[in-house]
Design an enzyme around this catalytic site. Structure first.
Site, short mmCIF file in Angstrom:
data_model
loop_
_atom_site.label_atom_id
_atom_site.label_comp_id
_atom_site.label_asym_id
_atom_site.label_seq_id
_atom_site.Cartn_x
_atom_site.Cartn_y
_atom_site.Cartn_z
N GLU A 329 0.85 -1.19 0.00
CA GLU A 329 0.00 0.00 0.00
C GLU A 329 0.88 1.24 0.00
OE1 GLU A 329 -4.28 -1.01 2.07
OE2 GLU A 329 -2.76 -0.05 3.32
N CYS A 330 0.67 2.12 -0.94
CA CYS A 330 1.33 3.42 -1.00
C CYS A 330 2.85 3.26 -0.94
CB CYS A 330 0.78 4.35 0.09
SG CYS A 330 1.08 6.09 -0.22
N GLY A 331 3.48 3.56 0.20
CA GLY A 331 4.92 3.41 0.30
C GLY A 331 5.37 2.00 0.00
N TYR A 333 3.94 -0.04 -2.04
CA TYR A 333 3.83 -0.14 -3.50
C TYR A 333 5.06 0.45 -4.16
CZ TYR A 333 1.87 1.34 -8.10
OH TYR A 333 1.62 1.57 -9.42
N SER A 432 -0.72 -0.65 -4.87
CA SER A 432 -1.24 0.61 -5.38
C SER A 432 -1.07 1.68 -4.32
CB SER A 432 -2.72 0.48 -5.76
OG SER A 432 -3.53 0.53 -4.62
#
Length: 440
Positions: A329-331, A333, A432
């Site tokens: 998730e985010c970082g 990703y 993502s």
């Protein structure tokens, strides 16, 4: 079943001093021996960790857009059953949210209305005096669902300034429950996504005790507690949270990987999953014996060189992906991608498991709720499953290849505007910028 009463500490706008007041009050009451639980309105990873440090108990998020009423009631009920007082903290301004029907705007006022919690308004009175009462009066009258029970004045300049502000409050009949003078020593350090994380804040206990000392000196704490009202739970207080992505979850956890919602972890454990943490910054690979690896968001952009040099971590991640799923998730990703450019423009190789390159040097704020529909079956659910969450990051995608790889999800914003696809999927690896809060 005894349900603890609660209060919501809110403000007309961001930067008014809500967190300072909340943490001081929470720590002061905990020092008196009261069992206090914090709650945070809206999508925020950082403040709940400070609540937990101040009270010694977990703090959950309550989000009226991303969470269904049964899930909201389940989380509030769990906290209120285990405490003598719930002190919730608003986000942004009291009524700031999205354009949705009443009760689903994501605004802090929705949470106060749902649970019957009185609102204590924190007012930054720097730059005005009696006019502060007009702001408070507007907040008190704007939404008939809620009760503004009193105000706490912040950044008071002098005794004369205080008397002028109090004069305005007396004219509208709102009690002043405390006044905090300007004091730079009470300020907590900040960075680009908000406060520096609790786990990174130097001398955190000392800082919290200093806030508690200031609260004891400036606030009428006994009166504040007396204003709390029973937490209203009208349903069963039961709801299914996000299902765990596996039975034994390898969870990256350190200063670079820390953005996991407490209610999500609680839900995973409640469903029987075991969570095994490891530290990429300590060059630890995903632990053996786990059936899924989860890389949460955080601050990899601040540690990109160290992550790039963590050969055991990156090698272990690649071997893990050969037989078991990984989600970022985010970082997380960003770290699963080909490379990450740090704020100084230096490009660092990452795990190379997803066909994306990201940059923190080319900054652009991405902020808002997202509704995601999964493209394929995976650890987050079956194809077509809807998830509700958000994005909040400054990194940009500088190179992305979806020609041979499937996207992770199709996404819209909170109003249903089509935003295309989000993230990538390659083999067993997905990721993502989307942070999942609840099932849609």
């Amino acid at each position: 079943m005894k349900i603890a009463p609660g209060l919501l500490i809110a403000a007309p706008r961001s930067g008014s001093g809500k967190t300072t007041v909340v943490l001081g009050l929470q720590r002061a009451l905990a020092r008196r021996g009261l069992r206090v639980r914090g709650m945070k309105c809206g999508p925020d990873y950082i403040d709940p960790a400070f609540h937990a440090a101040a009270t010694g108990a977990p703090s959950f998020n309550l989000d009226s857009f991303a969470m269904s009423p049964p899930l909201l009631e389940a989380l509030a009920s769990e906290a209120a059953r285990e405490a003598e007082l719930v002190i919730a903290e608003g986000s942004m301004g009291l009524f700031d949210g999205i354009r949705q029907e009443a009760g689903r705007t994501g605004a802090s006022a929705d949470i106060a209305a749902l649970f019957g919690w009185p609102v204590i308004l924190v007012l930054d009175v720097s730059g005005h005096a009696q006019s502060a009462a007009a702001v408070a009066l507007g907040c008190a009258r704007f939404d008939p669902r809620i009760e503004v029970a009193g105000v706490v004045l912040n950044k008071v300049a002098s005794e004369r300034h205080l008397r002028l502000v109090e004069d305005g409050m007396a004219r509208i009949g709102l009690p002043v429950l405390g006044a905090m003078m300007r004091n730079a020593e009470l300020t907590l350090p900040e960075r680009h996504l908000g406060l520096v994380q609790a786990r990174e804040t130097d001398e955190l206990d000392m800082r919290l005790d200093r806030l508690a000392d200031a609260a004891e000196a400036a606030l009428d704490i006994d009166r504040l507690v007396a204003l709390s009202r029973p937490t209203r739970i009208e349903g069963t207080g039961r709801a299914k949270p996000l299902p765990p992505p596996g039975q034994r979850i390898a969870l990256a956890s350190d200063q670079a990987f820390s953005f996991v919602y407490p209610h999500v972890l609680s839900g995973w454990r409640g469903a029987g999953a075991e969570i095994v943490t490891f530290s990429p910054l300590a060059d630890e690979p995903p632990p053996s014996g786990c059936d899924v690896c989860w890389l949460p968001g955080g601050y990899p952009e601040l540690h990109a060189g160290r992550i790039a040099g963590a050969a055991r971590f990156l090698g272990g991640l690649r071997r893990f992906a050969e037989s078991r799923p990984i989600h970022g998730e985010c970082g997380g990703y960003m770290v699963l991608g080909q490379s990450l450019e740090d704020g100084d423009g230096r490009k660092h190789p990452m795990a190379g498991l997803l066909p994306v390159e990201t940059s923190y040097a080319k900054r652009k704020m991405h902020l808002g709720y997202r509704v995601a529909r999964l493209v394929e079956d995976g650890v987050m659910g079956e194809a077509g499953q809807h998830l509700v969450g958000h994005e909040f990051h400054y990194a940009s995608v500088v190179q992305s290849d979806l020609s041979r790889e499937a996207a992770f999800a199709a996404i819209t914003d909170a109003e249903g505007t089509d935003l295309g696809t989000s993230g990538h999927r390659r083999g067993r690896v997905t990721g993502s910028f989307f942070h999942a809060i609840a099932a849609g």
